[in-house]
Structures are given as C-alpha cells and as structure tokens.
Scaffold this motif. Structure first.
Motif, PDB file in Angstrom:
ATOM      1  N   ARG A 376      40.380  61.787  57.578  1.00 42.35           N
ATOM      2  CA  ARG A 376      40.418  60.791  56.487  1.00 42.35           C
ATOM      3  C   ARG A 376      39.571  61.280  55.316  1.00 42.35           C
ATOM      4  NH1 ARG A 376      36.364  58.929  59.801  1.00 42.35           N
ATOM      5  NH2 ARG A 376      34.521  58.064  58.777  1.00 42.35           N
ATOM      6  N   VAL A 377      39.792  60.668  54.168  1.00 42.29           N
ATOM      7  CA  VAL A 377      38.987  60.984  52.978  1.00 42.29           C
ATOM      8  C   VAL A 377      38.404  59.677  52.463  1.00 42.29           C
ATOM      9  CG1 VAL A 377      39.000  61.994  50.669  1.00 42.29           C
ATOM     10  CG2 VAL A 377      40.569  62.853  52.366  1.00 42.29           C
ATOM     11  N   GLU A 378      37.122  59.720  52.110  1.00 36.16           N
ATOM     12  CA  GLU A 378      36.493  58.524  51.538  1.00 36.16           C
ATOM     13  C   GLU A 378      36.143  58.810  50.080  1.00 36.16           C
ATOM     14  OE1 GLU A 378      33.140  57.514  53.940  1.00 36.16           O
ATOM     15  OE2 GLU A 378      34.366  56.684  55.541  1.00 36.16           O
ATOM     16  N   GLU A 379      36.317  57.783  49.250  1.00 36.80           N
ATOM     17  CA  GLU A 379      35.969  57.995  47.836  1.00 36.80           C
ATOM     18  C   GLU A 379      34.930  56.958  47.402  1.00 36.80           C
ATOM     19  OE1 GLU A 379      39.019  57.351  44.935  1.00 36.80           O
ATOM     20  OE2 GLU A 379      40.084  55.925  46.184  1.00 36.80           O
ATOM     21  N   PRO A 380      34.128  57.283  46.380  1.00 39.09           N
ATOM     22  CA  PRO A 380      33.092  56.353  45.946  1.00 39.09           C
ATOM     23  C   PRO A 380      33.699  55.149  45.218  1.00 39.09           C
ATOM     24  CG  PRO A 380      33.096  58.312  44.555  1.00 39.09           C
ATOM     25  CD  PRO A 380      34.106  58.542  45.623  1.00 39.09           C
ATOM     26  N   PHE A 381      33.215  53.966  45.571  1.00 42.12           N
ATOM     27  CA  PHE A 381      33.654  52.740  44.882  1.00 42.12           C
ATOM     28  C   PHE A 381      32.501  52.208  44.040  1.00 42.12           C
ATOM     29  CE2 PHE A 381      37.489  52.799  47.112  1.00 42.12           C
ATOM     30  CZ  PHE A 381      38.292  51.733  46.706  1.00 42.12           C
ATOM     31  N   ILE A 382      32.847  51.451  43.007  1.00 45.54           N
ATOM     32  CA  ILE A 382      31.825  50.879  42.139  1.00 45.54           C
ATOM     33  C   ILE A 382      32.084  49.388  41.956  1.00 45.54           C
ATOM     34  CG2 ILE A 382      31.360  52.962  40.781  1.00 45.54           C
ATOM     35  CD1 ILE A 382      33.322  51.702  38.680  1.00 45.54           C
ATOM     36  N   LYS A 383      31.031  48.687  41.607  1.00 45.26           N
ATOM     37  CA  LYS A 383      31.187  47.287  41.194  1.00 45.26           C
ATOM     38  C   LYS A 383      31.165  47.314  39.671  1.00 45.26           C
ATOM     39  CE  LYS A 383      28.665  42.899  41.357  1.00 45.26           C
ATOM     40  NZ  LYS A 383      29.821  42.019  41.454  1.00 45.26           N
ATOM     41  N   ALA A 384      32.286  47.023  39.073  1.00 44.18           N
ATOM     42  CA  ALA A 384      32.391  47.098  37.605  1.00 44.18           C
ATOM     43  C   ALA A 384      32.238  45.705  37.009  1.00 44.18           C
ATOM     44  CB  ALA A 384      33.736  47.669  37.227  1.00 44.18           C
ATOM     45  N   THR A 385      31.434  45.603  35.963  1.00 42.68           N
ATOM     46  CA  THR A 385      31.263  44.329  35.260  1.00 42.68           C
ATOM     47  C   THR A 385      31.768  44.507  33.841  1.00 42.68           C
ATOM     48  OG1 THR A 385      29.262  44.029  36.541  1.00 42.68           O
ATOM     49  CG2 THR A 385      29.566  42.557  34.685  1.00 42.68           C
ATOM     50  N   ILE A 386      32.711  43.669  33.455  1.00 47.50           N
ATOM     51  CA  ILE A 386      33.276  43.767  32.102  1.00 47.50           C
ATOM     52  C   ILE A 386      33.037  42.435  31.397  1.00 47.50           C
ATOM     53  CG2 ILE A 386      35.406  44.049  30.779  1.00 47.50           C
ATOM     54  CD1 ILE A 386      36.431  45.737  33.149  1.00 47.50           C
ATOM     55  N   ILE A 387      32.435  42.521  30.204  1.00 47.11           N
ATOM     56  CA  ILE A 387      32.246  41.306  29.405  1.00 47.11           C
ATOM     57  C   ILE A 387      33.204  41.410  28.233  1.00 47.11           C
ATOM     58  CG2 ILE A 387      30.640  39.993  27.979  1.00 47.11           C
ATOM     59  CD1 ILE A 387      28.375  41.137  29.700  1.00 47.11           C
ATOM     60  N   THR A 388      34.056  40.406  28.057  1.00 47.22           N
ATOM     61  CA  THR A 388      35.033  40.481  26.971  1.00 47.22           C
ATOM     62  C   THR A 388      35.294  39.097  26.398  1.00 47.22           C
ATOM     63  OG1 THR A 388      37.241  41.240  26.383  1.00 47.22           O
ATOM     64  CG2 THR A 388      36.990  40.315  28.581  1.00 47.22           C
ATOM     65  N   LYS A 389      36.071  39.042  25.321  1.00 48.22           N
ATOM     66  CA  LYS A 389      36.458  37.759  24.732  1.00 48.22           C
ATOM     67  C   LYS A 389      37.534  37.129  25.604  1.00 48.22           C
ATOM     68  CE  LYS A 389      35.748  37.578  19.835  1.00 48.22           C
ATOM     69  NZ  LYS A 389      36.427  37.524  18.551  1.00 48.22           N
ATOM     70  N   ALA A 390      37.570  35.807  25.628  1.00 46.12           N
ATOM     71  CA  ALA A 390      38.518  35.102  26.494  1.00 46.12           C
ATOM     72  C   ALA A 390      39.972  35.483  26.183  1.00 46.12           C
ATOM     73  CB  ALA A 390      38.322  33.602  26.345  1.00 46.12           C
ATOM     74  N   ASP A 391      40.263  35.836  24.921  1.00 42.99           N
ATOM     75  CA  ASP A 391      41.656  36.162  24.532  1.00 42.99           C
ATOM     76  C   ASP A 391      42.187  37.395  25.253  1.00 42.99           C
ATOM     77  OD1 ASP A 391      40.282  34.641  22.774  1.00 42.99           O
ATOM     78  OD2 ASP A 391      40.853  35.712  20.943  1.00 42.99           O
ATOM     79  N   PHE A 392      41.269  38.264  25.717  1.00 36.36           N
ATOM     80  CA  PHE A 392      41.736  39.547  26.255  1.00 36.36           C
ATOM     81  C   PHE A 392      41.706  39.600  27.780  1.00 36.36           C
ATOM     82  CE2 PHE A 392      39.624  40.622  22.126  1.00 36.36           C
ATOM     83  CZ  PHE A 392      40.817  40.779  21.408  1.00 36.36           C
ATOM     84  N   ILE A 393      41.529  38.437  28.448  1.00 35.03           N
ATOM     85  CA  ILE A 393      41.428  38.462  29.917  1.00 35.03           C
ATOM     86  C   ILE A 393      42.667  39.105  30.540  1.00 35.03           C
ATOM     87  CG2 ILE A 393      41.467  37.029  31.991  1.00 35.03           C
ATOM     88  CD1 ILE A 393      39.557  35.234  30.851  1.00 35.03           C
ATOM     89  N   GLY A 394      43.867  38.698  30.087  1.00 36.17           N
ATOM     90  CA  GLY A 394      45.125  39.198  30.670  1.00 36.17           C
ATOM     91  C   GLY A 394      45.212  40.713  30.641  1.00 36.17           C
ATOM     92  N   PRO A 395      45.162  41.318  29.424  1.00 34.59           N
ATOM     93  CA  PRO A 395      45.290  42.780  29.359  1.00 34.59           C
ATOM     94  C   PRO A 395      44.194  43.514  30.144  1.00 34.59           C
ATOM     95  CG  PRO A 395      45.382  41.811  27.159  1.00 34.59           C
ATOM     96  CD  PRO A 395      45.112  40.705  28.103  1.00 34.59           C
ATOM     97  N   VAL A 396      42.949  42.978  30.129  1.00 32.94           N
ATOM     98  CA  VAL A 396      41.852  43.661  30.835  1.00 32.94           C
ATOM     99  C   VAL A 396      42.104  43.615  32.343  1.00 32.94           C
ATOM    100  CG1 VAL A 396      39.397  43.553  31.408  1.00 32.94           C
ATOM    101  CG2 VAL A 396      40.115  43.351  29.033  1.00 32.94           C
ATOM    102  N   MET A 397      42.558  42.433  32.826  1.00 34.02           N
ATOM    103  CA  MET A 397      42.817  42.318  34.270  1.00 34.02           C
ATOM    104  C   MET A 397      43.954  43.238  34.703  1.00 34.02           C
ATOM    105  SD  MET A 397      42.378  38.340  35.035  1.00 34.02           S
ATOM    106  CE  MET A 397      41.911  38.015  36.674  1.00 34.02           C
ATOM    107  N   SER A 398      45.034  43.280  33.899  1.00 36.07           N
ATOM    108  CA  SER A 398      46.152  44.125  34.337  1.00 36.07           C
ATOM    109  C   SER A 398      45.764  45.601  34.291  1.00 36.07           C
ATOM    110  CB  SER A 398      47.412  43.852  33.516  1.00 36.07           C
ATOM    111  OG  SER A 398      47.124  43.911  32.160  1.00 36.07           O
TER     112      SER A 398
END
Length: 575
Positions: A376-398
């Motif tokens: 098997r191969v393991e890769e590093p994961f991160i906890k990403a925090t993104i602060i953005t304007k409410a208008d851009f939630i859709g595009p940022v999530m996708s």
C-alpha cells in the motif's frame, strides 16, 4: 512617506523605490521585505521611525511573519477600489497574534472607481475600530500622509527594552554581498552594540567582531553605536552563508544574555521539486548559489538528490508555485545558473508485501517500488481552513471536492464571511490549488493548513515515455481516478512544446506497462519527390521508401531535446 520625511532626495526618487529587484519591478509585486529608517519632527521633537515594507502574496507570508516579529505596529493599507483582500486578512491575524498596534489606512481614495464609505465599513467590521480611526489617504496626491505619520507617533508604542541589560538582538533578515560577505539585519531588543565589539551568534555559538554597524537608510549609513529599539545592519566578514540563521539572537561574548529571543515558527514547505544544473559540472556552483539565496530567503529548504536523467541536484521545499518560479528566476538572474526544475510533489510512505512493517519514504516518483511488490501507499493529509465571502461557498466547495477534499466543518464568522474546514491530500494542493482558489473566489479566500498525518490512498505512478524512452524527471505519483486525465493532458502539453524533428516522435503516458495515452509529434516534411516532374509513379515511390528508411534509422539514434518550458508546463496543466 519617504518623500514627506525627506528620507529620499529628488535625485533618488523613482517608482517602486523599495522594490530594488528587477524581478519585483517587472511583476509589480514585492518579493523581499525591505527595512528603511526615517526621521520626522513632530511638535518640536525629533522621532526616528523604522519602517519595513513587506510582500502581500500568500507565498511570501514567511517574510511577513519575520517582519512582524521585529515590529511594534502595522499599517493596514486597504485599497479603496478593491476592498479587503484575502491575504490582508491572514497577514492581519498574524499581526494581531503578535499584539501589534494596527493603524487602518484607506489608500487610493482619489481613484474614480474608489468607494470609500463601503470599504471603511468593511475595515470597521474587520477590526472593530471606530470609522474615525480609519485614515483616508492617497499616495499619489500626498493626501493623509501627515496624518499617518502623526498616528504612528501617537498610537504605536516606543520599543520597550533595557538599555543597560546585556546585548540581545534579533536577526530578521540577511543578504549576501560578494565583496563584504554576509550582511545581517537585526533589531536590538536589549542593550547596545558598538563598532568593533566581539559578538556571538547563539544558534551556531560562534563569535565574530562587529567590523561595521550602521542604520538602514536608502543606502547603509555606518554608525559607532546602535542602541535599544533601533534597527541596523552588521558586517562581520562572514563568508560562509550557513553560519547565519534568520531568527537567531546576537549577544555580546563578554557579557552574554541568558536565553535567545523566541524566534519565528519554522517554515512549512508546501511544494517539493528537484532543481538540477543544466550542466552536471555546475553542481557545486549551484550549491553555493542556493546557500546564498537561502540567506536572503529563509523559507527555501533544500537537500541533495540525484536523478537518472538529470544527474546530481537538490530536492527543494517551497511555500508555493509562485515561490518556486521566483527562486528559479533569481538563480538565473543573480547567479547566472540555468536550472531544470522537475514536477513538484510531496513525500509518500510505501509498504511492500515482503516487509509490510518497513516504511519506504518516497520523495521522488522513481523511488516507488514495483507495483507488483507494493502492499500500500500512504500520502500526507492536511486539515485545510479556507475563509471566504459567503457568495463564493459553492465554487470553493466544488474545487475542494474535485481535489478529493472532505468537508468537516462550516462556520459563519459574520453574515458575509464563512470559514470552511476540509481534510484533503497535501499532493492535491501542490499544483494549481492556490491559483484556482484565488480565481473561483475572485481573490477573496485565505487559505491555511496544518498536517494531520498519513492515510492510505490508491496512488499510481504515471511515466512519460518520449520516443520510447522513459523520462524520470516528468514522472508523477497521482491518484488512480485522475491518472488518465493527467496522462492525457501531459501528452498534449508536451506535444505543443517539444520542437519537431526530422522523424516522428511518439509521446506516451504509461502506468507500469500499460499505455494510457499517446500523442505524436509529426516529422518535419522534406519533399524528396519535388524533382520528379511527371514520369512513372515507381520513381516517386523509390525516393519515398529511401526517405522512410532514413527516418527509421534516425529515430533509433535520434535524441529528443526536452526544452525547460516542458518541465514547467506540466505544473500548469489546467491553464
């Protein structure tokens, strides 16, 4: 401000005065923080103001954190036409964590597109200050400059420190001067430093004499003594770049201080890539150039490595793709080193079926064991925090879901601003995540991350074969679901960039022995039948057959030169 305080003469005036690198002027961005001292008389008293101009781009946030550690206050300059940008928010949080006095300034209010009332409200919401505290200004017309200088003197506290205590100074930057060795920029927190004094660097525990000290005006001004709270430069004649560490403490050898100053947090490289000299003989020169660059840019991390296609070079850690581009350009301009950069990636852990408990660290795709032996191969994961304007939630999530992210939390900080948390693979943010995040959010998204360990993942190695030869510098480890798409895009991109030869060049992407994509660079056609006017077809065919044989032989011995842009283009597959 430099003009208003008379720190710059008319003869020295020019646009982007403190951005003294050609690269900064061309791109219109600040890459290096730059310290300068101003003198100003206010209410009959003479004040000395030490200013540091810092970059704003998120890839150079380490420059900002180092500058903040050396300061008491910060000017938060917001463009009246563009409002608050994402990097402004992240840099503001850095300044608030360090308890700096923040003076909000609304700049460019003379522009026709400026909208001062709305942007002032944004600043008030962000800082929780009064609207009267925001200073309207225009650097072009000189409006508000005097008010800014007054606010700095009134609001920013004078440096605290014990003038009689043992010397304790913080190194916040350094540059390499080919004639004088390493020039160290420092700020005295306690005590004082005199010319000719014997001093010690606490991290390396080495002692030197302060051959020259002085303050940083537009040009260096030598002094005999620099006291508590002041900022200056120090020349000790050190020639070896490795002996100076940014964040180190300078103290006196005779009367040392008890403990070093709390330096800066260690830098977290985001992107790893190999940098190789075009000519293998230049390896030692490249090492020297990298060490000198590291002095001036402490966020660069590197270690030696070797590749079958490219010889000896270095595995380097960068803060982002822009950082990688800038380092490459600086090596070329400042040190005359033309280098080849490989595809950026992160470190993986591989486990084989034979020894399932033994970890094989894979820094380079060519280190990956054979797929048939792989457990098997393991890769590093991160906890990403993104602060953005409410208008851009859709595009940022996708975008995050496309990058294999899993949303873990969503919090509204204000009705307008949202904080999103994702768990995602570090490898996915290496390529173009930053750029695309800025695009989908129109620049209004700040991004931070912290590692959360390794997780198993379905990874495959995509090899690129050019003229049936594998090019190890172009191979990449990618997730199985994306392998076909990435292989296809890489082949298409290389077809555009590799120059045509006298023979057909097949470009193939392969996983193990299975070819998943192919493009062909057509041969340059030479019309061998041009001299046959009419006559029997067999005459033409004979000439074409002869040419075909020649091309076949050429393809067996022909060597395909891969241009440097091809290595770089792989990084920008989505453009």
């Amino acid at each position: 401000m430099l003009d208003f305080t008379g720190s710059v003469t008319d003869r020295e005036k020019q646009d982007q005065l403190l951005d003294n690198m050609d690269l900064e002027r061309e791109r219109g961005i600040t890459i290096k923080s730059h310290a300068i001292q101003m003198e100003y008389t206010y209410k009959g008293e003479q004040y000395i103001l030490n200013l540091i101009d810092t970059p704003g781009h998120v890839d150079f946030s380490y420059e900002v954190s180092r500058s903040i550690a050396a300061c008491e206050g910060a000017l938060l300059i917001v463009d009246a036409a563009q409002s608050i940008q994402a990097q402004t928010i992240s840099n503001l949080y850095l300044a608030l964590e360090n308890d700096l006095e923040i003076i909000p300034v609304l700049n460019k209010i003379d522009l026709p597109s400026a909208n001062p009332e709305e942007v002032t409200d944004d600043i008030v919401d962000l800082l929780g200050c009064d609207p009267e505290d925001v200073i309207p200004a225009s650097a072009k017309t000189g409006l508000g400059i005097e008010e800014i200088l007054e606010a700095i003197i009134e609001r920013v506290p004078a440096p605290k420190g014990e003038p009689d205590a043992p010397l304790q100074a913080l190194i916040f930057d350094s540059v390499y001067n080919p004639f004088r060795g390493v020039e160290t920029y420092f700020r005295v927190l306690n005590g004082e430093i005199k010319k000719g004094q014997k001093i010690k660097f606490m991290a390396t525990d080495k002692s030197y004499f302060a051959d020259e000290i002085g303050t940083l005006k537009l040009k260096q001004q030598p002094k005999t003594i620099i006291k508590t709270g002041d900022v200056g430069y120090l020349i000790t004649g050190i020639k070896d770049a490795r002996e100076v560490k940014v964040g180190d403490t300078v103290t006196s050898t005779e009367n040392p201080c008890d403990k070093p100053i709390e330096g800066f947090e260690n830098v977290k490289p985001m992107v790893f890539a190999g940098i190789y000299p075009v000519d293998t003989e230049d390896y030692e020169e490249l090492r020297g150039a990298m060490e000198k660059l590291q002095l001036n840019d402490a966020s660069l991390v590197f270690a030696p490595e070797s590749s079958a296609a490219l010889g000896f070079g270095f595995r380097c850690g960068f803060l982002g793709m822009l950082h990688l581009e800038i380092i490459q350009e600086r090596l070329e301009r400042e040190f005359d080193m033309t280098v080849i950069t490989t595809v950026p990636n992160v470190s993986y852990h591989a486990y084989t079926k034979k020894n399932p408990d033994e970890i094989i660290i894979v820094n380079n795709p060519s280190d990956l064991p054979d797929p048939s032996k792989l457990e098997r191969v393991e890769e590093p994961f991160i906890k990403a925090t993104i602060i953005t304007k409410a208008d851009f939630i859709g595009p940022v999530m996708s975008l995050c879901i496309e990058k294999r992210g899993v949303i873990t939390n969503q919090t509204y900080l204000t009705p307008e601003r949202v904080e999103l948390s994702f768990d995602m693979p570090l490898a996915e943010i290496v390529f173009d995540f930053y750029d695309r995040l800025k695009t989908v959010s129109k620049g209004y998204a700040s991004f931070d991350y912290s590692p959360i360990g390794m997780r198993p993942s379905k990874l495959v190695k995509v090899d690129i074969l050019i003229n049936a030869n594998s090019v190890d510098a172009l191979s990449a480890l990618v997730h199985m679901d994306n392998a076909h798409t990435i292989g296809k895009k890489m082949c298409e991109k290389l077809r555009e960039l590799i120059p045509r030869q006298q023979f057909d060049i097949p470009i193939q992407a392969a996983i193990g022995a299975k070819i998943i994509s192919r493009e062909t660079i057509k041969a340059l056609r030479k019309d061998v039948t041009a001299k046959c006017y009419g006559g029997d077809i067999s005459r033409k065919r004979k000439l074409l057959e002869k040419q075909k044989k020649g091309k076949k032989r050429m393809r067996q011995v022909g060597n395909v030169e891969i241009p440097q842009q091809a290595f770089m283009a792989v990084l920008k597959l989505n453009d």
